[in-house]
Design an enzyme around this catalytic site. Structure first.
Site, short mmCIF file in Angstrom:
data_model
loop_
_atom_site.label_atom_id
_atom_site.label_comp_id
_atom_site.label_asym_id
_atom_site.label_seq_id
_atom_site.Cartn_x
_atom_site.Cartn_y
_atom_site.Cartn_z
N GLY A 40 0.79 -1.23 0.00
CA GLY A 40 0.00 0.00 0.00
C GLY A 40 0.82 1.28 0.00
O GLY A 40 0.30 2.34 0.38
N ARG A 93 -13.82 -15.20 -10.73
CA ARG A 93 -13.32 -13.81 -10.73
C ARG A 93 -14.48 -12.82 -10.85
O ARG A 93 -14.48 -11.76 -10.24
CB ARG A 93 -12.40 -13.58 -11.93
CG ARG A 93 -11.05 -14.25 -11.82
CD ARG A 93 -10.16 -13.83 -13.00
NE ARG A 93 -9.00 -14.69 -13.12
CZ ARG A 93 -7.89 -14.57 -12.37
NH1 ARG A 93 -7.81 -13.65 -11.47
NH2 ARG A 93 -6.89 -15.41 -12.55
N HIS A 137 1.79 0.28 -13.08
CA HIS A 137 2.51 -0.94 -13.46
C HIS A 137 4.02 -0.64 -13.42
O HIS A 137 4.47 0.38 -13.94
CB HIS A 137 2.08 -1.37 -14.87
CG HIS A 137 2.73 -2.64 -15.31
ND1 HIS A 137 2.33 -3.88 -14.86
CD2 HIS A 137 3.78 -2.87 -16.14
CE1 HIS A 137 3.09 -4.81 -15.40
NE2 HIS A 137 3.98 -4.23 -16.18
N VAL A 200 9.96 4.78 -6.01
CA VAL A 200 10.13 6.22 -5.76
C VAL A 200 9.42 7.02 -6.86
O VAL A 200 8.72 8.00 -6.60
CB VAL A 200 11.63 6.59 -5.71
CG1 VAL A 200 11.81 8.10 -5.61
CG2 VAL A 200 12.33 5.87 -4.56
N GLU A 202 7.01 5.76 -8.86
CA GLU A 202 5.56 5.49 -8.82
C GLU A 202 4.86 6.47 -7.90
O GLU A 202 3.78 6.97 -8.21
CB GLU A 202 5.31 4.06 -8.30
CG GLU A 202 5.71 2.97 -9.26
CD GLU A 202 5.30 1.58 -8.79
OE1 GLU A 202 5.39 0.66 -9.59
OE2 GLU A 202 4.92 1.41 -7.60
C1 GRF Z 1 3.73 -1.43 -7.41
O1 GRF Z 1 5.07 -1.63 -7.76
C2 GRF Z 1 2.84 -1.41 -8.60
O2 GRF Z 1 3.47 -0.95 -9.76
C3 GRF Z 1 2.49 -2.86 -8.77
O3 GRF Z 1 2.37 -3.35 -7.46
C4 GRF Z 1 3.21 -2.60 -6.59
C5 GRF Z 1 2.36 -2.14 -5.43
O4 GRF Z 1 3.12 -1.51 -4.44
N1 GRF Z 1 1.29 -3.00 -9.55
P1 GRF Z 1 2.43 -0.91 -3.13
O5 GRF Z 1 1.56 -2.01 -2.55
O6 GRF Z 1 1.64 0.28 -3.52
O7 GRF Z 1 3.56 -0.58 -2.21
#
Ligand code: GRF
Length: 223
Positions: A40, A93, A137, A200, A202
């Site tokens: 998270g 799903r 992603h 970082v 993201e």
């Molecule tokens: C991230 O690296 C995102 O790109 C991928 O899952 C990871 C989630 O990270 N889809 P977090 O749980 O937000 O720390």
């Protein structure tokens, strides 16, 4: 065998140098529903961007699928409602996605953010929120779609990878790209070191992409 074990200044200078402008605009906040399966940290980055007025949004609810994950504890700390929808309790799903749609509607969510949601979503969710689902992603799409994107980049021997914020469409990791950031791959990188460098970025570009949506900079074909 030729290998590049000598990082040059050029490689290091490729850490996304873009300074993103502040996009905050007063008005009705974007009503977000965040979906997470683990740590998270992206949830946290969004909550911080809202608190520091870089993003005009409100997190209506966190939906999570794994009991006891850190994302749920983070939501509690921020005073955000958190709803556990454990995928193990749903046969198909589509059944899980129907429960997600119901929950998001209850909380009056307008935009969904898949922030580390580790389940494939079906048309049940996608069609209920058309062009209203954002995913983060850990690669420069369209390279390295699907699971283990960081490992895929290391295996391919690329020197630059990164992360992508995009809209979700039925084909995995293929919707409209909103924001990307580049990250160098260093010679001694492990999946963990590379992933933490990617994260970082993201944490910058996900709130930035949402801010673009909040001020109407991105319009889907359906608007
Ligand atoms: C991230 O690296 C995102 O790109 C991928 O899952 C990871 C989630 O990270 N889809 P977090 O749980 O937000 O720390």
């Amino acid at each position: 065998m030729i290998s590049n074990s000598d990082p040059t200044d050029l490689t290091l200078s490729l850490v996304s140098p873009i300074v993103l402008p502040s996009l905050f605009k007063e008005g009705t906040p974007l009503k977000l529903g965040i979906m997470a399966s683990g740590n998270g940290s992206n949830f946290e980055a969004i909550a911080e961007a809202i608190a520091s007025k870089q993003l005009n949004a409100r997190i209506q609810v966190l939906v999570y699928n794994n009991p006891g994950i850190k994302a749920a504890a983070r939501a509690e700390r921020w005073g955000v409602a958190a709803v556990l929808l454990n995928h193990r309790e749903y046969k198909r799903r589509e059944d899980l996605d129907a429960a997600i749609v119901e929950t998001l509607r209850q909380y009056e969510v307008e935009w969904i953010v898949m922030a580390g949601w580790m389940r494939i979503v079906t048309p049940v969710l996608i069609d209920a929120f058309p062009d209203r689902i954002v995913n983060i992603h850990p690669s420069l799409l369209p390279s390295f779609k699907g699971v283990r994107a960081v490992e895929q980049a290391l295996d391919a021997g690329v020197k630059i990878t990164g992360c992508t914020v995009h809209l979700v469409c039925p084909e995995v990791d293929s919707g409209l790209i909103l924001v990307q950031a580049a990250v160098p791959v260093l010679p001694d990188d492990t999946p963990e070191t590379l992933h933490s460098r990617i994260q970082v970025q993201e944490h910058r570009i996900l709130p930035q992409a949402l801010a673009q949506l909040a001020v109407g900079m991105v319009r889907s074909k359906r608007d």
